[in-house]
Design a protein around this motif. Structure first.
Motif, PDB file in Angstrom:
ATOM      1  N   PRO A  65      41.557  40.279  48.692  1.00  0.00           N
ATOM      2  CA  PRO A  65      41.726  41.685  48.322  1.00  0.00           C
ATOM      3  C   PRO A  65      42.712  41.898  47.172  1.00  0.00           C
ATOM      4  O   PRO A  65      42.601  42.873  46.439  1.00  0.00           O
ATOM      5  N   GLU A  66      43.682  40.980  47.014  1.00  0.00           N
ATOM      6  CA  GLU A  66      44.697  41.128  45.968  1.00  0.00           C
ATOM      7  C   GLU A  66      45.542  39.859  45.922  1.00  0.00           C
ATOM      8  O   GLU A  66      45.425  38.980  46.781  1.00  0.00           O
ATOM      9  N   GLN A  95      40.572  41.089  43.815  1.00  0.00           N
ATOM     10  CA  GLN A  95      40.286  42.477  43.477  1.00  0.00           C
ATOM     11  C   GLN A  95      41.553  43.186  43.020  1.00  0.00           C
ATOM     12  O   GLN A  95      42.648  42.886  43.466  1.00  0.00           O
ATOM     13  N   ALA A 101      34.622  45.099  42.412  1.00  0.00           N
ATOM     14  CA  ALA A 101      34.636  45.295  43.855  1.00  0.00           C
ATOM     15  C   ALA A 101      34.088  44.072  44.578  1.00  0.00           C
ATOM     16  O   ALA A 101      33.473  43.182  43.970  1.00  0.00           O
ATOM     17  N   GLU A 102      34.286  44.031  45.891  1.00  0.00           N
ATOM     18  CA  GLU A 102      33.843  42.890  46.686  1.00  0.00           C
ATOM     19  C   GLU A 102      32.332  42.671  46.562  1.00  0.00           C
ATOM     20  O   GLU A 102      31.880  41.532  46.425  1.00  0.00           O
ATOM     21  N   ASP A 103      31.548  43.738  46.610  1.00  0.00           N
ATOM     22  CA  ASP A 103      30.093  43.591  46.517  1.00  0.00           C
ATOM     23  C   ASP A 103      29.670  42.995  45.176  1.00  0.00           C
ATOM     24  O   ASP A 103      28.737  42.181  45.105  1.00  0.00           O
ATOM     25  N   ASP A 104      30.369  43.399  44.101  1.00  0.00           N
ATOM     26  CA  ASP A 104      30.052  42.855  42.776  1.00  0.00           C
ATOM     27  C   ASP A 104      30.385  41.373  42.711  1.00  0.00           C
ATOM     28  O   ASP A 104      29.631  40.570  42.141  1.00  0.00           O
ATOM     29  N   TYR A 105      31.514  41.008  43.290  1.00  0.00           N
ATOM     30  CA  TYR A 105      31.879  39.593  43.330  1.00  0.00           C
ATOM     31  C   TYR A 105      30.844  38.793  44.113  1.00  0.00           C
ATOM     32  O   TYR A 105      30.472  37.676  43.732  1.00  0.00           O
ATOM     33  N   LEU A 123      36.105  43.802  53.206  1.00  0.00           N
ATOM     34  CA  LEU A 123      35.619  45.082  53.731  1.00  0.00           C
ATOM     35  C   LEU A 123      35.239  44.991  55.201  1.00  0.00           C
ATOM     36  O   LEU A 123      35.159  46.009  55.882  1.00  0.00           O
ATOM     37  N   SER A 129      33.428  50.515  57.572  1.00  0.00           N
ATOM     38  CA  SER A 129      32.630  50.060  56.432  1.00  0.00           C
ATOM     39  C   SER A 129      31.213  49.703  56.858  1.00  0.00           C
ATOM     40  O   SER A 129      30.944  49.404  58.023  1.00  0.00           O
TER      41      SER A 129
END
Length: 342
Positions: A65-66, A95, A101-105, A123, A129
Motif C-alpha cells: 500500500p505504501e 501505491q 491503484a492496486e487494480d492497475d498494478y 484492498l 471493498s
C-alpha cells in the motif's frame, strides 16, 4: 557490460556449463535450475539473451500500500530475499495517493506474465471493498497470497498477525502498571485489522480492567502521525492515562499530542505502539510496542505461494501468527496525580 559465466554460475550456485546450456537454450536443465540462472542474470544486471527475454515465469508480483510506513519496506525486504533464494524475482508495486491503484498494478503484472502475486494489506483488508477483483484472479488460476486483512468470502490463503492477541498483550501490560483508563487510537472502522484490534481491546479491557463500556475510549482516525495526534488529544481530554495505538506511526503522533497538552511520556501518560518498526527503539522515549512477526509472516507467504505454483495448493484459510510485546520506556506506572492538560 561483459557477461561473465563464472559470476553467473557463482550467483546461481551452478556450474559454468549449466549456465552456458541455459543461455543457449539447450535442453536437459531442470526448470528450477534454469530459473536460478535467469534470476542470477537479473540480479547481476546482465541483459538476458533475446531468446530468453519473454520468459517471465520467474516473476512474482508484490503489491504494497505504501513505503512511508516502515513496516511495509520490512515486509518487502523479507519477501524479496526469500523469492530470490528460491529462484524468483519480485516485481515491487507500491501505491501513492493519486498514483497507480492496486487494480492497475494487478493488470500490469498479468500482462508481464507473473507466476503469482502477494498482496500486503491490500484492498482485501477493507471489509467493504469489492471482492470480485480477487475472484477474477482465482478464476484465472493465478496463485496468490494475501497478508493481513482476512476475508472469509475470498477463497485464498491468508497470512495474518493476531491483532486481537496483540491488544490483549498491550492492555494487560498497562493494567499491570496500574492503568485503568486506557484509550485506543486506531484506524478507520471498515478495515479488518481495525475491527480485530478493537474487539481485542474491548475484551481485554473487560477482563483486565473491569471496564465493560469502552465506547468513549476508542477513537477511529487515520493510520498516520496526524491521526495518532488527533486521537491522543481526544483520549487525553477523556481522562486516559495510557493509549494503545494501531501502528508505530500513530504512536509517534500520540506522543506529540501528549506533549502539546503539556504532558510527559511516560511520566504522565503511557503510549504503546504496534508493529515494532525499525525506528521504534530510537525514538524519544524508545517505544513500547507490539512486534508483528514480519519475518515469519513473509517467509510463510512465500512458501505458500511457491507451493501453489508447484501444484501443491495451500489451505484456503488463514494462518495466524502470534505477535510479541516489546517493553521499552514509553510506558510506566500510572501517575498518582495527573497534571491538568494544557
Amino acid at each position: 557490460m561483459t557477461m561473465r559465466l563464472a559470476d553467473i554460475a557463482a550467483q546461481a550456485g551452478v556450474s559454468e556449463a549449466t549456465v552456458s546450456r541455459v543461455l543457449n537454450g539447450k535442453p536437459g536443465v531442470a526448470p528450477g535450475t534454469r530459473q536460478a540462472v535467469l534470476t542470477a542474470l537479473d540480479v547481476l544486471g546482465y541483459e538476458r539473451p533475446p531468446k530468453l527475454r519473454q520468459q517471465h515465469t520467474g516473476l512474482i508480483g508484490l503489491i504494497l500500500p505504501e513505503l512511508t510506513n516502515p513496516i511495509f519496506p520490512a515486509f518487502a525486504q523479507v519477501i524479496e530475499n526469500a523469492l530470490v533464494l528460491s529462484g524468483y524475482t519480485a516485481v515491487l508495486c507500491t501505491q501513492t495517493p493519486g498514483g497507480i491503484a492496486e487494480d492497475d498494478y494487478t493488470d500490469l503484472l498479468l500482462e508481464r506474465g507473473v507466476s503469482g502475486i502477494i498482496f500486503v494489506s491490500g484492498l482485501h483488508a477493507d471489509s467493504r471493498s469489492d471482492r470480485s477483483r480477487y475472484l477474477r484472479l482465482i478464476e484465472l488460476g493465478l496463485p496468490m497470497v494475501l497478508i493481513n486483512g482476512y476475508r472469509p468470502d475470498i477463497d485464498a490463503h491468508f497470512i495474518s498477525n493476531d491483532d486481537a492477541a496483540a491488544l490483549d498483550m498491550a492492555v494487560s501490560h498497562l493494567v499491570s502498571l496500574g492503568h485503568r483508563r486506557i484509550g485506543l487510537a486506531v484506524g478507520q472502522e471498515r478495515f479488518v485489522p481495525t475491527i480485530r484490534k478493537t474487539n481485542g481491546f474491548r475484551r481485554a479491557m473487560a477482563e483486565y480492567a473491569g471496564v465493560a463500556d469502552t465506547a468513549e475510549l476508542v477513537v477511529n482516525t487515520l493510520y498516520t502521525v496526524e491521526g495518532g495526534q488527533s486521537a491522543a488529544q481526544q483520549l487525553l481530554d477523556r481522562g486516559c492515562t495510557a493509549i494503545c495505538c494501531g501502528s508505530d506511526i500513530m504512536a509517534i503522533g500520540a506522543i506529540r499530542g501528549a506533549r502539546q497538552a503539556g504532558l510527559r511520556v511516560p511520566e504522565d501518560v503511557s503510549v504503546v505502539g504496534f508493529d515494532d518498526s525499525p525506528m521504534t527503539a530510537y525514538l524519544d522515549p524508545p517505544l513500547t510496542t507490539i512486534r508483528q512477526p514480519v519475518r515469519d509472516m513473509g517467509l510463510a507467504a512465500v512458501a505458500s505461494l511457491l507451493d501453489e505454483i508447484r501444484g501443491l495448493p495451500a489451505p484456503r484459510t488463514e494462518l495466524l501468527h502470534r505477535p510479541e510485546l516489546v517493553v521499552r520506556r514509553s510506558t510506566a506506572p500510572v501517575p498518582a496525580n495527573l497534571p491538568a492538560a494544557g
